[in-house]
Design a protein around this motif. Structure first.
Motif, PDB file in Angstrom:
ATOM      1  N   ASN A   1       0.810  -1.220   0.000  1.00 26.65           N
ATOM      2  CA  ASN A   1       0.000   0.000   0.000  1.00 26.65           C
ATOM      3  C   ASN A   1       0.841   1.267   0.000  1.00 26.65           C
ATOM      4  O   ASN A   1       0.318   2.368   0.215  1.00 26.65           O
ATOM      5  CB  ASN A   1      -0.938   0.000   1.206  1.00 26.65           C
ATOM      6  N   SER A   2       2.127   1.108  -0.232  1.00 27.95           N
ATOM      7  CA  SER A   2       3.022   2.260  -0.324  1.00 27.95           C
ATOM      8  C   SER A   2       3.205   2.655  -1.787  1.00 27.95           C
ATOM      9  O   SER A   2       3.191   1.783  -2.662  1.00 27.95           O
ATOM     10  CB  SER A   2       4.374   1.919   0.292  1.00 27.95           C
ATOM     11  N   PRO A   3       3.419   3.939  -2.070  1.00 29.80           N
ATOM     12  CA  PRO A   3       3.723   4.305  -3.466  1.00 29.80           C
ATOM     13  C   PRO A   3       5.092   3.810  -3.901  1.00 29.80           C
ATOM     14  O   PRO A   3       5.350   3.699  -5.092  1.00 29.80           O
ATOM     15  CB  PRO A   3       3.661   5.838  -3.452  1.00 29.80           C
ATOM     16  N   THR A   4       5.958   3.492  -2.925  1.00 28.71           N
ATOM     17  CA  THR A   4       7.319   3.072  -3.277  1.00 28.71           C
ATOM     18  C   THR A   4       7.730   1.819  -2.495  1.00 28.71           C
ATOM     19  O   THR A   4       8.672   1.855  -1.698  1.00 28.71           O
ATOM     20  CB  THR A   4       8.324   4.206  -2.995  1.00 28.71           C
ATOM     21  N   PRO A   5       7.065   0.705  -2.724  1.00 29.61           N
ATOM     22  CA  PRO A   5       7.467  -0.523  -2.027  1.00 29.61           C
ATOM     23  C   PRO A   5       8.730  -1.119  -2.647  1.00 29.61           C
ATOM     24  O   PRO A   5       9.110  -0.783  -3.768  1.00 29.61           O
ATOM     25  CB  PRO A   5       6.268  -1.448  -2.239  1.00 29.61           C
ATOM     26  N   THR A   6       9.366  -2.003  -1.905  1.00 28.08           N
ATOM     27  CA  THR A   6      10.557  -2.694  -2.402  1.00 28.08           C
ATOM     28  C   THR A   6      10.349  -4.202  -2.289  1.00 28.08           C
ATOM     29  O   THR A   6       9.472  -4.676  -1.578  1.00 28.08           O
ATOM     30  CB  THR A   6      11.802  -2.280  -1.603  1.00 28.08           C
ATOM     31  N   PHE A   7      11.171  -4.943  -2.993  1.00 33.25           N
ATOM     32  CA  PHE A   7      11.156  -6.390  -2.867  1.00 33.25           C
ATOM     33  C   PHE A   7      12.519  -6.941  -3.283  1.00 33.25           C
ATOM     34  O   PHE A   7      13.291  -6.259  -3.964  1.00 33.25           O
ATOM     35  CB  PHE A   7      10.037  -7.027  -3.708  1.00 33.25           C
ATOM     36  N   GLN A   8      12.779  -8.161  -2.849  1.00 31.94           N
ATOM     37  CA  GLN A   8      14.012  -8.832  -3.230  1.00 31.94           C
ATOM     38  C   GLN A   8      13.734  -9.671  -4.466  1.00 31.94           C
ATOM     39  O   GLN A   8      12.842 -10.516  -4.475  1.00 31.94           O
ATOM     40  CB  GLN A   8      14.510  -9.719  -2.092  1.00 31.94           C
ATOM     41  N   GLY A   9      14.502  -9.410  -5.516  1.00 36.79           N
ATOM     42  CA  GLY A   9      14.303 -10.152  -6.745  1.00 36.79           C
ATOM     43  C   GLY A   9      14.584 -11.638  -6.558  1.00 36.79           C
ATOM     44  O   GLY A   9      15.384 -12.028  -5.697  1.00 36.79           O
ATOM     45  N   PRO A  10      13.937 -12.474  -7.333  1.00 32.28           N
ATOM     46  CA  PRO A  10      14.135 -13.928  -7.186  1.00 32.28           C
ATOM     47  C   PRO A  10      15.480 -14.376  -7.758  1.00 32.28           C
ATOM     48  O   PRO A  10      16.090 -13.682  -8.570  1.00 32.28           O
ATOM     49  CB  PRO A  10      12.979 -14.500  -8.013  1.00 32.28           C
ATOM     50  N   ILE A  11      15.921 -15.542  -7.315  1.00 32.92           N
ATOM     51  CA  ILE A  11      17.080 -16.191  -7.934  1.00 32.92           C
ATOM     52  C   ILE A  11      16.559 -17.038  -9.090  1.00 32.92           C
ATOM     53  O   ILE A  11      15.607 -17.812  -8.927  1.00 32.92           O
ATOM     54  CB  ILE A  11      17.833 -17.070  -6.921  1.00 32.92           C
ATOM     55  N   LEU A  12      17.130 -16.857 -10.238  1.00 31.79           N
ATOM     56  CA  LEU A  12      16.665 -17.566 -11.428  1.00 31.79           C
ATOM     57  C   LEU A  12      17.223 -18.986 -11.435  1.00 31.79           C
ATOM     58  O   LEU A  12      18.444 -19.192 -11.561  1.00 31.79           O
ATOM     59  CB  LEU A  12      17.097 -16.822 -12.686  1.00 31.79           C
ATOM     60  N   ALA A  13      16.344 -19.952 -11.295  1.00 25.66           N
ATOM     61  CA  ALA A  13      16.771 -21.347 -11.204  1.00 25.66           C
ATOM     62  C   ALA A  13      17.437 -21.827 -12.483  1.00 25.66           C
ATOM     63  O   ALA A  13      18.443 -22.549 -12.467  1.00 25.66           O
ATOM     64  CB  ALA A  13      15.571 -22.238 -10.865  1.00 25.66           C
ATOM     65  N   SER A  14      16.917 -21.427 -13.623  1.00 23.19           N
ATOM     66  CA  SER A  14      17.439 -21.918 -14.907  1.00 23.19           C
ATOM     67  C   SER A  14      18.424 -20.958 -15.548  1.00 23.19           C
ATOM     68  O   SER A  14      18.948 -21.221 -16.625  1.00 23.19           O
ATOM     69  CB  SER A  14      16.276 -22.149 -15.869  1.00 23.19           C
ATOM     70  N   GLN A  15      18.674 -19.846 -14.874  1.00 24.95           N
ATOM     71  CA  GLN A  15      19.530 -18.797 -15.414  1.00 24.95           C
ATOM     72  C   GLN A  15      19.004 -18.233 -16.732  1.00 24.95           C
ATOM     73  O   GLN A  15      19.756 -17.655 -17.518  1.00 24.95           O
ATOM     74  CB  GLN A  15      20.969 -19.304 -15.598  1.00 24.95           C
ATOM     75  N   ALA A  16      17.699 -18.389 -16.937  1.00 27.28           N
ATOM     76  CA  ALA A  16      17.042 -17.772 -18.092  1.00 27.28           C
ATOM     77  C   ALA A  16      16.292 -16.536 -17.603  1.00 27.28           C
ATOM     78  O   ALA A  16      15.689 -16.551 -16.518  1.00 27.28           O
ATOM     79  CB  ALA A  16      16.079 -18.759 -18.745  1.00 27.28           C
ATOM     80  N   PRO A  17      16.335 -15.427 -18.344  1.00 28.15           N
ATOM     81  CA  PRO A  17      15.617 -14.222 -17.915  1.00 28.15           C
ATOM     82  C   PRO A  17      14.138 -14.515 -17.667  1.00 28.15           C
ATOM     83  O   PRO A  17      13.536 -15.384 -18.298  1.00 28.15           O
ATOM     84  CB  PRO A  17      15.814 -13.270 -19.092  1.00 28.15           C
ATOM     85  N   ASN A  18      13.552 -13.753 -16.748  1.00 26.72           N
ATOM     86  CA  ASN A  18      12.137 -13.888 -16.427  1.00 26.72           C
ATOM     87  C   ASN A  18      11.572 -12.501 -16.161  1.00 26.72           C
ATOM     88  O   ASN A  18      12.317 -11.538 -15.968  1.00 26.72           O
ATOM     89  CB  ASN A  18      11.939 -14.790 -15.209  1.00 26.72           C
ATOM     90  N   SER A  19      10.251 -12.397 -16.136  1.00 30.54           N
ATOM     91  CA  SER A  19       9.608 -11.100 -15.930  1.00 30.54           C
ATOM     92  C   SER A  19       8.579 -11.198 -14.820  1.00 30.54           C
ATOM     93  O   SER A  19       7.893 -12.209 -14.664  1.00 30.54           O
ATOM     94  CB  SER A  19       8.919 -10.620 -17.214  1.00 30.54           C
TER      95      SER A  19
END
Length: 851
Positions: free
Chosen positions: A629-647
């Motif tokens: 509910n914040s205008p500027t929240p943060t998060f920790q990006g995931p670790i890519l299991a297959s080392q293929a880009p994701n969105s």
């Protein structure tokens, strides 16, 4: 400053009205300048008068026009006084004290929540306020403090103050209370009456008047208070003002009238509205104010209204557009509002009108008492049926799917239908209906008393069992499977139909709901004095912020509606709102397992409303937002299991409390940059940060060499890029150092570092580019780069066991600690001679420069 101006000239007439709607959804359309009860009028001069009232109402008269200040409080204001045009005070309920400095009103700290009813002073630094239970406050120009009061008025207040000087101040109140201040203490006086006192005015310390219940008018001659004959019986005199003892005006709050004493006889001027306060600048310039925003003016020969617009009760409203609004009410009143002004139309009847609806600006219907049905063709209103038609049953609601398919419902089960040619009575279950609405010609509902409801399928009316026992007042829906019916208090004050069944809806009120309307299933309004709004999730009470009462309304568009109060005063409010424009920020490309910040600060709202934010992840690997509910929240990006880009795709929903706006933001997650710095490495975030800023590209293709020691040559590149940014290119090397040829990969960066005064080399005309950098040297390099060549840290204190105060780099090392760049190498040591690895250097640079 938000305000509405009512331009006037004497005799009073509305020349034009201007509304500043920036940051304000609700405005008054009738009466003007506003319709809240006014409780006090006072001024400094003919062109400087104020009126205050309920819902934080403040008006100012500048000699030509009344200016309505957009309220900064919803508390009722009871009195106003000032020492100058830039020093005015208003007091009211809840301990409210407002101050005007000539440009705007601000709230003051009163130190109390008790109601304040009176304010008066002798200067900007000597102001008094009185109120609940006999409370007296004093303002010295800096703050308000409580004064010892000689009286405790149980269940009562001090209502008014007046004085002839700083040493001669009176206050009157409930239970015949009169107190006096001699400049030192307040003393209780014998008022000579047993009636409540509401107002006072005086001309000298020995010529003071007070008024109150039972036609009370008392006079103080400097010695005692004695009764004066007012010529009224059992009247509640609410206001008094005059120029002398032979020129007094009384506001009869139960008359309604204003009485005048000319020194020999009383005369009375009847009023159409109650007047509770009078004030003037002279005997020929007197103002009176009262209920429903009523303002009158006396020019020495007669009284004339300054309030513009009808004060008749208005029961229903319909509009074809924002500049074509119809409202109907008591005594045949029909009001039409265009884009700028509201005016009364000739209806041709004195019957009360309860419902209005139209198919176009030239096809409008109104229904009311004794079966009256009127039609407007764009030019005039005419009767469609004789009075008393259908046994004289009153009609309460009207609605149609078109101009040739109109339904009117009313008393004793009356439902009438217009087919474009004439009206006929339909056979329907015998209830009394208050409202009618449909989604189509074959899906029409009528609702009314005792929870009665009927449905028309295009052929016949049949009774509907909705489970309600309380009476309905209004019905509306966005579709055949999204219908609301509202009514009087009870567990079924609001019901909702989903196409299958009717179920109760929880609304935050215990009172009646008189109207329901909307534009969609996620933008619905209900009125019951207060306005309630449904956004598709929950019902919330919404203040208009300007007072008034909301009963029924008509929605012109998603962001605009007009309302009527269903009570006296002729109130028409206009709601205009612009939806916010959600902006979730630019799409981002980030590395895996790094912190990511979403940014909705570019979201805008033309009304400058307070906005709420809600972020929802709609696709991609699941992540956890710090605050959705914040205008500027943060998060920790995931670790890519297959080392293929994701969105990861987020949807941002922004609401101003009425309307919502959405936007989507895509976060493209890519694998870590270097094979030898995996995403789970403790150094990984810092390494990726300096890579993203082009401070380094690694030590070879796809690798970073994290454990390799940093050389002085590499350090020069790191520092200059960190300081100047990735776009900086140093001048070509000239061979300043004997051991750094112009072809050396770091020559230009080394010479720039020297020009910046960060280093002079490692000896006479040499730099030692391949020498490894120690932790002590690194401290000096970092701090000189950050703070400049002339920077010298404070004297050292001996913070680390292995760095004594006489160590050549001790002050630099301790400053690096003070800047939270390092805590040492463990066990309260710093390890000054240990070499710095490329991993460590990434961390040091990020912490030093705030990356």
């Amino acid at each position: 400053m938000n305000f509405l101006r009512l331009h006037t000239a004497l005799p009073i007439m509305c020349l034009f009205c201007l509304v500043d709607v920036a940051g304000a959804r609700w405005t008054w359309r009738n009466p003007l300048p506003q319709g809240n009860d006014l409780k006090r009028v006072w001024g400094l001069a003919p062109d400087d008068a104020y009126a205050v009232g309920t819902a934080g109402t403040i008006l100012h008269y500048n000699g030509t026009e009344w200016i309505w200040f957009r309220p900064i409080t919803t508390e009722a204001l009871d009195d106003v006084w000032g020492s100058s045009t830039s020093d005015v005070f208003a007091v009211g309920s809840g301990g409210t004290i407002l101050h005007y400095d000539g440009s705007g009103w601000t709230a003051m700290t009163s130190g109390t929540t008790a109601a304040l009813r009176a304010v008066w002073g002798t200067s900007a630094s000597n102001v008094f306020a009185g109120g609940q239970s006999g409370l007296i406050l004093h303002y010295d120009g800096s703050s308000w403090t409580v004064m010892p009061s000689p009286t405790i008025i149980l269940n009562g207040c001090l209502n008014r103050m007046w004085g002839s000087s700083a040493n001669d101040i009176f206050a009157v109140g409930d239970f015949a209370t009169v107190v006096h201040y001699d400049g030192s203490t307040w003393q209780k006086m014998n008022s000579g009456t047993s009636d409540w006192l509401y107002d006072m005015w005086g001309f000298s310390s020995s010529d003071v008047y007070a008024v109150g219940d039972d036609a009370t008018l008392i006079h103080y001659d400097g010695t005692s208070w004695t009764p004066v004959v007012s010529g009224l019986i059992y009247a509640q005199i609410r206001g008094v003002w005059g120029t002398s003892s032979s020129d007094l005006f009384l506001a009869n709050g139960s008359g309604p009238s204003i009485r005048h004493w000319d020194g020999s006889a009383w005369t009375q001027a009847p009023m159409t509205r109650y007047v509770v306060s009078v004030w003037g600048s002279s005997a020929s310039d007197v103002f009176g104010v009262g209920g429903e925003g009523w303002i009158v003016h006396y020019d020495g020969s007669g009284w004339s209204p300054m309030t513009v617009g009808t004060v008749e009760q208005l029961n229903s409203v319909w509009a074809s557009s924002a500049s074509d609004v119809f409202a109907v009410g008591s005594n045949g009143t029909i009001v039409h509002c265009n884009a700028t002004v509201c005016s009364t139309m000739a209806s041709g009847t004195t019957r009360d009108l309860y419902g209005v609806w139209g198919s176009s600006p030239t096809d409008v219907f109104a229904v009311g008492w004794y079966g009256v049905i009127l039609h407007y063709d764009g030019a005039a209103w005419t009767r469609m049926v004789p009075d008393g038609s259908n046994s004289g049953s009153s009609l309460w609601g009207v609605w149609g799917s078109s101009g040739s398919d109109v339904f009117a419902v009313g008393w004793s089960g009356t439902i009438r239908h217009y087919d474009g040619v004439g009206w006929t009575t339909m056979s329907a279950p015998g209830y009394s209906y208050r409202a009618v609405w449909g989604s189509s010609p074959t899906d029409v509902y009528a609702a009314g008393q005792g929870g009665s409801m009927a449905h028309f399928d295009g052929t016949s009316w049949t009774s509907v069992s909705c489970g309600a026992t309380t009476s309905f007042e209004s019905i509306w829906g966005s579709s055949a499977s999204d219908i609301y019916a509202v009514g009087v208090p009870g567990s079924q004050r609001m019901l909702h139909y989903d196409g299958l069944s009717w179920t109760p809806v929880s609304v935050p009120t215990t009172g009646s709901l008189l109207g329901i309307w909307g534009t969609s299933g996620t933008n619905v309004f209900a009125g019951g004095g207060t306005v309630f709004h449904y956004d598709g999730v929950s019902w919330q009470a919404r203040s208009t912020g300007i007072g008034g009462s909301v009963a029924r309304a008509w929605v012109v568009s998603e962001n605009e509606l007009f309302t009527v109060s269903g009570g006296e005063g002729g109130q028409i409010l206009h709601f205009q709102n612009t939806a916010p424009v959600a902006n979730g920020g630019e799409d981002q490309t980030v590395k895996e397992n790094l912190g990511v910040a979403l940014d909705a600060t570019a979201t805008s709202d033309a009304d400058a409303d307070v906005l709420t934010y809600r972020w929802t992840q709609i696709s991609g690997p699941a992540v956890t937002l710090s605050d959705p509910n914040s205008p500027t929240p943060t998060f920790q990006g995931p670790i890519l299991a297959s080392q293929a880009p994701n969105s990861i795709v987020f949807e941002l929903t922004v609401s101003d409390g009425y309307l919502q706006s959405k936007d989507q933001t895509t976060i493209n997650v890519t694998p870590h940059t270097f094979a030898d710095v995996p995403a789970n490495s403790m150094y990984y975030p810092s390494v990726e940060k300096i890579v993203s800023r082009a401070i380094t590209a690694g030590c070879a293709a796809g690798v970073y060499c994290p454990d390799m020691a940093v050389t002085r040559g590499q350090m020069a590149v790191f520092l200059e890029k960190a300081l100047r940014g990735q776009a900086f290119v140093p001048p070509a090397a000239t061979g300043s150092f004997a051991d750094v040829g112009t072809a050396h990969y770091a020559a230009a960066w080394i010479e720039q570092l020297a020009r910046d005064g960060i280093t002079a080399g490692c000896g006479t005309n040499i730099y030692c580019p391949e020498m490894e950098v120690s932790r002590a040297q690194m401290a000096v390099f970092l701090l000189k780069t950050k703070y400049g060549k002339d920077y010298i840290p404070p004297e050292p204190q001996g913070l680390f066991n292995d760095v004594p105060t006489n160590h050549w780099a001790s002050r630099w090392i301790e400053q690096l600690f003070a800047d939270n760049v390092t805590a040492g190498c463990g066990n309260n040591n710093y390890c000054p001679d240990m070499t710095v690895t490329r991993n460590q250097m990434a961390v040091f640079i990020c912490k030093t420069f705030g990356f």
